[in-house]
Design a protein around this motif. Structure first.
Motif, PDB file in Angstrom:
ATOM      1  N   UNK A  26      54.832-122.972  82.187  1.00 37.05           N
ATOM      2  CA  UNK A  26      56.179-123.355  81.749  1.00 37.05           C
ATOM      3  C   UNK A  26      56.426-124.758  82.289  1.00 37.05           C
ATOM      4  N   UNK A  27      56.925-125.636  81.444  1.00 37.10           N
ATOM      5  CA  UNK A  27      57.232-127.003  81.872  1.00 37.10           C
ATOM      6  C   UNK A  27      58.739-127.239  81.832  1.00 37.10           C
ATOM      7  N   UNK A  28      59.230-127.902  82.878  1.00 31.46           N
ATOM      8  CA  UNK A  28      60.637-128.285  82.955  1.00 31.46           C
ATOM      9  C   UNK A  28      60.716-129.770  83.294  1.00 31.46           C
ATOM     10  N   UNK A  29      61.732-130.430  82.743  1.00 37.22           N
ATOM     11  CA  UNK A  29      61.949-131.852  83.010  1.00 37.22           C
ATOM     12  C   UNK A  29      63.414-132.076  83.331  1.00 37.22           C
ATOM     13  N   UNK A  30      63.659-132.904  84.317  1.00 37.87           N
ATOM     14  CA  UNK A  30      65.021-133.287  84.672  1.00 37.87           C
ATOM     15  C   UNK A  30      64.989-134.738  85.142  1.00 37.87           C
ATOM     16  N   UNK A  31      66.133-135.266  85.523  1.00 36.61           N
ATOM     17  CA  UNK A  31      66.214-136.686  85.868  1.00 36.61           C
ATOM     18  C   UNK A  31      67.204-136.891  87.005  1.00 36.61           C
ATOM     19  N   UNK A 164      54.961-124.929  85.980  1.00 39.19           N
ATOM     20  CA  UNK A 164      54.859-123.676  86.715  1.00 39.19           C
ATOM     21  C   UNK A 164      53.855-122.775  86.010  1.00 39.19           C
ATOM     22  N   UNK A 165      52.954-122.170  86.771  1.00 39.25           N
ATOM     23  CA  UNK A 165      51.981-121.219  86.250  1.00 39.25           C
ATOM     24  C   UNK A 165      52.550-119.813  86.397  1.00 39.25           C
ATOM     25  N   UNK A 166      52.556-119.057  85.296  1.00 36.93           N
ATOM     26  CA  UNK A 166      53.105-117.705  85.269  1.00 36.93           C
ATOM     27  C   UNK A 166      51.975-116.706  85.071  1.00 36.93           C
ATOM     28  N   UNK A 167      51.984-115.662  85.901  1.00 37.20           N
ATOM     29  CA  UNK A 167      51.022-114.575  85.765  1.00 37.20           C
ATOM     30  C   UNK A 167      51.808-113.273  85.642  1.00 37.20           C
TER      31      UNK A 167
END
Length: 173
Positions: A26-31, A164-167
């Motif tokens: 999962x990828x997240x972006x903020x500033x 984030x790596x999700x298992x």
């Protein structure tokens, strides 16, 4: 006996293949913006706006649910200096990044103690911490604790890109 052993090996191999389908990123972006009035050699904090996780939809699109998540770990956290266009991270001495979410303690998730000169993209060292409870929430916040070693004369805008790596459990078992 050989057929039985072959059958067991086949089952184990099949489970390993299926297990790969329950792992995803999962990828997240903020500033954030570091103001020009920031002092030298003094630690200061910058909070990001809350980041919507949209986790339930993300889990569903990956054929899983919140309750089936075994672990979530940060695998990459990158700071990208987006403005001013000619700037680099030479003003930064060190940075620590913390995550927080409603009802959960703040946890340090990444850092860089020696920032290289003349770069505009900074990859932080991430910690091997299970963050599933944070990402399962509706939103989380990041806090950057930074120390500068130069005076900056203009605001610096930084994009924070995280992976984030999700298992998740196999078939709910």
């Amino acid at each position: 006996m050989r057929k039985f052993i072959f059958f067991i090996v086949l089952i184990v191999a099949s489970c390993d293949v299926i297990d790969e389908f329950t792992k995803f990123d999962i990828e997240y972006n903020t500033q954030v913006t570091i103001p020009s009035s920031t002092g030298i050699n003094l630690p200061f904090n910058i909070n990001t706006p809350e980041t919507e996780t949209n986790s339930e939809n993300t889990f569903e699109s990956n054929d899983t649910r919140k309750e089936l998540i075994e672990e979530i770990k940060l695998t990459k956290l990158e700071l990208v200096l987006s403005s001013p266009s000619d700037a680099d991270f030479s003003f930064l001495e060190s940075v620590d990044v913390y995550i927080s979410a409603e009802g959960l303690d703040e946890v340090k998730i990444a850092s860089k103690t020696e920032v290289p000169e003349m770069i505009s993209v900074l990859s932080l060292d991430v910690f091997d911490t299970d963050l599933k409870e944070y990402i399962k929430k509706d939103r989380y916040k990041l806090r950057l604790n930074t120390v500068t070693d130069e005076v900056i004369t203009s605001d610096h805008t930084i994009d924070i890109n995280s992976t984030f790596f999700v298992d998740a459990k196999i078939l709910g078992i």
